[in-house]
Design a protein around this motif. Sequence first.
Motif, PDB file in Angstrom:
ATOM      1  N   GLN A 153       0.861  -1.175   0.000  1.00  0.00           N
ATOM      2  CA  GLN A 153       0.000   0.000   0.000  1.00  0.00           C
ATOM      3  C   GLN A 153       0.899   1.228   0.000  1.00  0.00           C
ATOM      4  OE1 GLN A 153      -3.376  -0.165  -0.167  1.00  0.00           O
ATOM      5  NE2 GLN A 153      -3.215  -2.392  -0.206  1.00  0.00           N
ATOM      6  N   CYS A 154       1.065   1.846  -1.161  1.00  0.00           N
ATOM      7  CA  CYS A 154       1.934   3.016  -1.220  1.00  0.00           C
ATOM      8  C   CYS A 154       1.387   4.016  -2.234  1.00  0.00           C
ATOM      9  CB  CYS A 154       3.371   2.639  -1.550  1.00  0.00           C
ATOM     10  SG  CYS A 154       3.645   2.048  -3.223  1.00  0.00           S
ATOM     11  N   THR A 155       1.853   5.229  -2.109  1.00  0.00           N
ATOM     12  CA  THR A 155       1.470   6.264  -3.064  1.00  0.00           C
ATOM     13  C   THR A 155       2.304   6.093  -4.335  1.00  0.00           C
ATOM     14  OG1 THR A 155       3.079   7.751  -2.045  1.00  0.00           O
ATOM     15  CG2 THR A 155       0.801   7.889  -1.249  1.00  0.00           C
ATOM     16  N   SER A 156       1.860   6.713  -5.405  1.00  0.00           N
ATOM     17  CA  SER A 156       2.531   6.520  -6.690  1.00  0.00           C
ATOM     18  C   SER A 156       3.997   6.958  -6.670  1.00  0.00           C
ATOM     19  CB  SER A 156       1.778   7.246  -7.807  1.00  0.00           C
ATOM     20  OG  SER A 156       1.735   8.621  -7.546  1.00  0.00           O
ATOM     21  N   ASP A 157       4.348   7.911  -5.804  1.00  0.00           N
ATOM     22  CA  ASP A 157       5.748   8.342  -5.740  1.00  0.00           C
ATOM     23  C   ASP A 157       6.651   7.305  -5.076  1.00  0.00           C
ATOM     24  OD1 ASP A 157       4.376   9.050  -3.293  1.00  0.00           O
ATOM     25  OD2 ASP A 157       6.131  10.238  -2.747  1.00  0.00           O
TER      26      ASP A 157
END
Length: 150
Positions: free
Chosen positions: A19-23
């Motif tokens: 679960q991570c942001t696109s960056d």
Amino acid sequence: MKRSPVLFLDFDGVTHPEQCTSDKLFTCLPLIEDLLRRHDDVEVVISSSWRVHHPLEELRSYFSADMAHRVIDCTPILPRNEVEPAATRVRQRECLTWLDANRPGRPWLAIDDVPWMFEVGCANLLLTNHRTGFSPTDAIHLQSVLESLK
């Protein structure tokens, strides 16, 4: 003479935290690539679910220019088995199906964060923590496994 190993690579939970942001996507991939540069005989096959919606050329584009050519294929998407739950050991079956069709008898290793997609105690699985992705500790383990396959 030993034959070149095949590395089956998952993305979510391996090349980046699940679960991570696109960056944060692919932030762990450089660590994997650095290690693979020391083992230039290892071929990489994408086993990630990303292969369902992204063509191989796009998947290669996430890798460094000097590594993209080593990503040779993706595992097949197997039909669901009516007898057992669809997801049970499916990733391992996909890896073995690809091996049988393309590199029979080759040593192999899968890097994944989901243990139930493989047989319990699968010796060919390097299990990562889905919260962190591939870590320096995993790199030590991968180095050891790759050395043992020579």
